[in-house]
Write an enzyme that holds these catalytic residues in place. Structure first.
Site, short mmCIF file in Angstrom:
data_model
loop_
_atom_site.label_atom_id
_atom_site.label_comp_id
_atom_site.label_asym_id
_atom_site.label_seq_id
_atom_site.Cartn_x
_atom_site.Cartn_y
_atom_site.Cartn_z
CB ALA A 63 -0.97 0.15 1.07
N GLY A 102 0.68 -5.30 0.75
CA GLY A 102 -0.61 -5.26 -0.45
C GLY A 102 -0.18 -5.92 -1.59
CD GLU A 105 -2.52 -8.02 2.49
OE1 GLU A 105 -1.94 -6.88 2.31
OE2 GLU A 105 -3.07 -8.35 3.61
CD GLU A 125 1.41 -6.13 5.48
OE1 GLU A 125 2.50 -6.89 5.49
OE2 GLU A 125 0.75 -5.92 4.18
N1 T1G Z 1 4.55 3.49 0.08
C1 T1G Z 1 5.04 4.50 -0.16
N2 T1G Z 1 6.47 5.07 -0.74
C2 T1G Z 1 7.22 3.67 -0.56
C3 T1G Z 1 6.83 2.60 -0.14
C4 T1G Z 1 5.53 2.48 -0.14
N3 T1G Z 1 4.99 1.27 0.29
N4 T1G Z 1 7.82 1.65 -0.33
C5 T1G Z 1 8.85 2.56 -0.68
N5 T1G Z 1 8.67 3.70 -0.76
C6 T1G Z 1 9.47 4.92 -1.19
C7 T1G Z 1 10.51 5.11 -0.19
O1 T1G Z 1 9.97 6.19 0.67
C8 T1G Z 1 11.50 5.92 -1.25
O2 T1G Z 1 11.08 7.13 -1.34
C9 T1G Z 1 11.29 5.10 -2.63
O3 T1G Z 1 10.01 4.40 -2.55
C10 T1G Z 1 12.36 4.01 -2.61
O4 T1G Z 1 12.46 3.11 -1.71
C11 T1G Z 1 -2.67 -3.22 2.88
C12 T1G Z 1 -1.07 -1.80 4.89
C13 T1G Z 1 10.30 -1.77 -1.57
C14 T1G Z 1 12.20 -3.24 -0.40
O5 T1G Z 1 6.53 -1.97 4.01
O6 T1G Z 1 10.65 -2.22 2.12
O7 T1G Z 1 0.89 -2.90 2.18
O8 T1G Z 1 13.17 8.39 -0.51
O9 T1G Z 1 14.47 3.92 -0.77
O10 T1G Z 1 15.84 0.34 -0.75
O11 T1G Z 1 -1.76 -4.88 4.16
O12 T1G Z 1 10.99 0.38 -0.13
O13 T1G Z 1 12.98 7.94 -2.95
O14 T1G Z 1 11.28 9.53 -2.03
O15 T1G Z 1 13.21 1.80 0.50
O16 T1G Z 1 15.19 -0.26 -3.19
C15 T1G Z 1 4.06 -2.69 3.03
C16 T1G Z 1 8.23 -0.80 2.13
C17 T1G Z 1 3.03 -1.31 2.92
C18 T1G Z 1 7.57 -2.02 1.97
C19 T1G Z 1 12.66 -0.89 -1.91
N6 T1G Z 1 5.17 -2.63 2.32
N7 T1G Z 1 9.29 -0.49 1.24
O17 T1G Z 1 13.78 -0.78 -1.09
O18 T1G Z 1 14.27 1.60 -2.17
S1 T1G Z 1 1.78 -1.36 4.16
C20 T1G Z 1 6.32 -2.14 2.90
C21 T1G Z 1 10.44 -1.02 1.33
C22 T1G Z 1 0.83 -2.54 3.38
C23 T1G Z 1 -1.59 -3.77 3.44
C24 T1G Z 1 -0.46 -2.93 4.20
C25 T1G Z 1 11.44 -0.69 0.37
C26 T1G Z 1 11.90 -1.78 -0.91
P1 T1G Z 1 12.26 8.43 -1.81
P2 T1G Z 1 13.85 2.57 -0.71
P3 T1G Z 1 14.86 0.17 -1.93
#
Ligand code: T1G
Length: 695
Positions: A63, A102, A105, A125
């Site tokens: 998400a 997500g 999911e 999450e």
């Molecule tokens: N939402 C918004 N921005 C995100 C994002 C996300 N999920 N993931 C990464 N970014 C942005 C990050 O802030 C950065 O921005 C850029 O993308 C590159 O990220 C309903 C509720 C995917 C392994 O927790 O683990 O789904 O600094 O520097 O090192 O059940 O990003 O460039 O402006 O980290 O190559 C669950 C979180 C969400 C994954 C890539 N998902 N992201 O790593 O790049 S909650 C997560 C990561 C959810 C559902 C629930 C990593 C990555 P900027 P980065 P990276």
């Protein structure tokens, strides 16, 4: 048509492609586009099956975290996934990169899952203080069983494609062109008239209640203080006790509780702060970087060896220099032993020990460092020794080589002054054990060149560290605040508290260990020798001996001698109260004319933590840290400050700076201790009703 989700039919397969860089986060536009593309595919008679993919680097990574805290906008992700699951045509998820949260999911709402061999999937999450809120806690247990699902959901770690196939999450692991493989796989399913496989229709194997109780007990210590891991367990348990619809309702209820919790807000702050620290204010994003292909490390001790391991593990050759062969041999064998221990725990792929060690060369001769692009010294913490080393480096290092000191307290500008090229000098303060701790304080000297700083900031990420740019002062950011906290802890014991009580209060706050267990771990001799040195070099300003010095003087150095502030029977690591320490404390109080008093847990918590906040505000005033979030990241990744509290400065904002300011002034009154001299910045923000976040 959406500009973030496209649809086209290719050889009878409807391809739905999500294109929302950088990570195809499932924001509102993507959810709308996904639903529209799905409906288009279902209406497209030429499409016999559908495949969902991500454009660019990855399948959706979850998400859009930036949407949390804002009013939800339909369609919700659970609704989109339900629409996928009930669609009239088979739907395949074709995964590359990291399908997380997500994103994973969505794949669970599909009938079949295809993954590139390099792909990973996971439900992280919990690291955001949340739980999989789009059916993950209900579908995954139905697919792989509750016990395996608990591991995936509560640990939140990504799983490799090969393992995903083993446990039955992924049906096919492929290599090469994913789109081609997805189309071929769809043709195979169509030709076999493969059945639809809605995961939600699978029975959730009712696990006996022990599984949940045992799992909860197993994580109790490591996850103490957190909310989300335990809500995750509740949600998975619901999957084994309720039908799908009721389970989804329970998941939603638990998810909303977490979403609205201060813990999740704090952990989401940490997620973004960890990424924001890489953007150093005043350092242009396109600052050119120097090539780092070969690194040298001076010193094969605990720190030098740990530092070298970071580069070897990242595939960067290292030349290690020592003064004596036996020290070099000892250091190399410790490194090898560390790698072998990781391999035994399955943390290193087969052959990786030899691969890493094969990148290491050793020498006793400075001239062998001439080709290094970066040279890091980790020698004895003494200014004269450091200056001698840098004088040698100035003589042998090639032009453009970056020279870094691993000092934890000494003046980087003074060290740089020992060379003719201070623009190439900076600090790289690793935290022990250097091959484990993620934090790297990158100390910018007055003359450090922008490109040298940009190079090392980027290098931090390359070796798996969280690099934070800090300025030059005693202890930089982390240790400067730590020293203030340790001083309060000592004063509180002098006044009447016990080391056990002080440690318990801070442990219960969520820190990995209290100040005295930490001192025993680092070694009481370390601080004692520094203070003894000051008493010789600057008797007028050196701190008077205290009961901890007396313990060190008696050879009670802490864990390494089995006795320190606490005792560690049988060479264990569990601290036990010590009668000897209690006697030394009483003796000290008598000598100082102190009548011991009751000290409340509240006073301990406030004095140990608010002195850090006050010092953090001073660090911001002096520009040693650029932003409050830099301080938060230092404390979370360098000292284990509980992420569910967001870091010291974020946490202070939650307390309210007015209250903190009031308490700081009160402690100044009560103790007269100059450490309680209020930071003007803190006072100003409090007076204006502002927070550190307003900076
Ligand atoms: N939402 C918004 N921005 C995100 C994002 C996300 N999920 N993931 C990464 N970014 C942005 C990050 O802030 C950065 O921005 C850029 O993308 C590159 O990220 C309903 C509720 C995917 C392994 O927790 O683990 O789904 O600094 O520097 O090192 O059940 O990003 O460039 O402006 O980290 O190559 C669950 C979180 C969400 C994954 C890539 N998902 N992201 O790593 O790049 S909650 C997560 C990561 C959810 C559902 C629930 C990593 C990555 P900027 P980065 P990276």
């Amino acid at each position: 048509m959406s500009n973030v989700v496209s649809y086209r039919c290719q050889e009878g397969v409807g391809l739905i492609v999500i294109d929302n860089p950088p990570v195809n986060a499932l924001g509102h536009a993507v959810r709308q586009g996904l639903l529209a593309a799905l409906n288009e595919g279902l209406a497209d008679a030429s499409a016999k099956a559908l495949a969902i993919m991500g454009a660019g680097r990855t399948f959706p990574a979850g998400a859009d975290i930036r949407e949390f805290g804002k009013a939800p906008r339909p369609p919700s992700l659970p609704d989109v996934i339900d629409a996928i699951e009930v669609s009239s045509k088979p739907v395949i998820a074709a995964v590359h990169g990291t399908a997380l949260g997500g994103g994973m999911e969505i794949t669970l709402g599909c009938d079949y899952r295809l993954a590139l061999e390099s792909a990973k999937m996971g439900l992280p999450e919990v690291n955001l203080g949340l739980l999989p809120g789009a059916g993950g806690t209900q579908r995954l247990p139905r697919l792989i069983g509750a016990k395996a699902a608990l591991e995936t959901i509560v640990e939140g770690k990504p799983i490799k494609a090969s393992r995903l196939a083993e446990v039955g999450i992924v049906d096919e692991v492929v290599s090469g062109d994913l789109e081609r493989k997805a189309i071929a796989y769809a043709h195979q399913l169509i030709s076999e008239d493969a059945p639809r496989r809605p995961v939600s229709a699978l029975p959730a194997a009712p696990e006996d209640a022990d599984v949940f109780a045992e799992f909860e007990a197993a994580i109790a210590r490591k996850k103490r203080g957190y909310l989300a891991p335990f809500h995750c367990i509740e949600a998975v348990k619901a999957a084994t006790e309720m039908d799908f619809a009721a389970g989804m309702a329970r998941e939603r209820e638990l998810f909303v509780e977490l979403l609205n919790s201060p813990q999740s807000a704090a952990q989401r702050h940490v997620f973004f702060a960890e990424r924001e620290v890489a953007k150093v204010p005043g350092l242009a994003k396109d600052t050119p970087q120097r090539e780092i292909n070969r690194v040298a490390v001076i010193g094969a001790g605990t720190m030098g060896g740990g530092i070298a391991m970071n580069f070897l593990s990242a595939g960067i050759p290292v030349t290690m220099l020592e003064m004596h062969q036996d020290a070099l041999d000892r250091g190399v064998s410790v490194m090898r032993r560390n790698y072998e221990a990781s391999a035994r725990k399955g943390r290193l792929a087969a052959g990786q020990v030899e691969a890493n060690m094969g990148r290491l060369s050793t020498t006793l001769d400075y001239s062998d460092l001439a080709e290094a692009d970066l040279i890091i010294e980790a020698v004895f913490e003494n200014m004269d020794v450091k200056k001698t080393v840098f004088g040698e480096l100035d003589r042998v290092a090639k032009s453009g080589a970056i020279m870094a000191t691993n000092t934890s307290t000494l003046d980087v500008n003074e060290i740089a002054g020992a060379t003719s090229r201070p623009a190439d000098v900076l600090g790289m303060h690793f935290f022990s054990p250097a091959n484990v701790m993620k934090l790297l304080e990158i100390v910018r000297g007055e003359q450090t060149a922008d490109d040298a700083l940009a190079t090392v900031m980027a290098l931090a990420r390359r070796i798996g560290k969280v690099g934070v740019a800090v300025g030059v002062c005693y202890g930089f950011v982390g240790n400067r605040m730590l020293h203030k906290r340790q001083s309060q802890a000592l004063e509180l014991v002098n006044a009447g508290a016990t080391p056990v009580q002080v440690d318990r209060v801070l442990y219960d706050f969520g820190l990995p260990m209290g100040p005295f267990a930490m001192a025993d771990l680092a070694g009481l001799d370390v601080g004692w020798r520094i203070r003894e040195g000051l008493r010789e070099s600057d008797p007028a300003n050196a701190p008077a001996p205290n009961w901890m010095d007396a313990l060190a003087e008696a050879g009670r150095f802490g864990q390494k001698t089995g006795v320190g502030v606490f005792e560690y029977p049988d060479g264990g690591r569990a601290p036990e109260p010590s009668e000897t320490t209690a006697a030394e404390i009483d003796k000290y109080r008598t000598e100082q004319g102190i009548t011991s008093r009751e000290v409340s847990d509240e006073e301990i918590r406030e004095r140990c933590l608010y002195v850090m906040i006050n010092e953090g505000a001073k660090i911001l005033e002096e520009g040693i840290a650029a932003r409050p979030l830099d301080i938060d990241v230092v404390w979370i990744y360098g000292y284990g400050f509980p992420p569910y509290r967001g870091g010291p400065m974020y946490w202070a904002d939650q307390l309210g700076l007015n209250y903190v300011c009031e308490r700081v002034k009160a402690f100044r009154e009560e103790t007269g201790d100059p450490d309680w001299h209020i930071s003007p910045l803190l006072e100003q923000l409090a007076g204006e009703g502002k927070s550190f976040a307003d900076l």
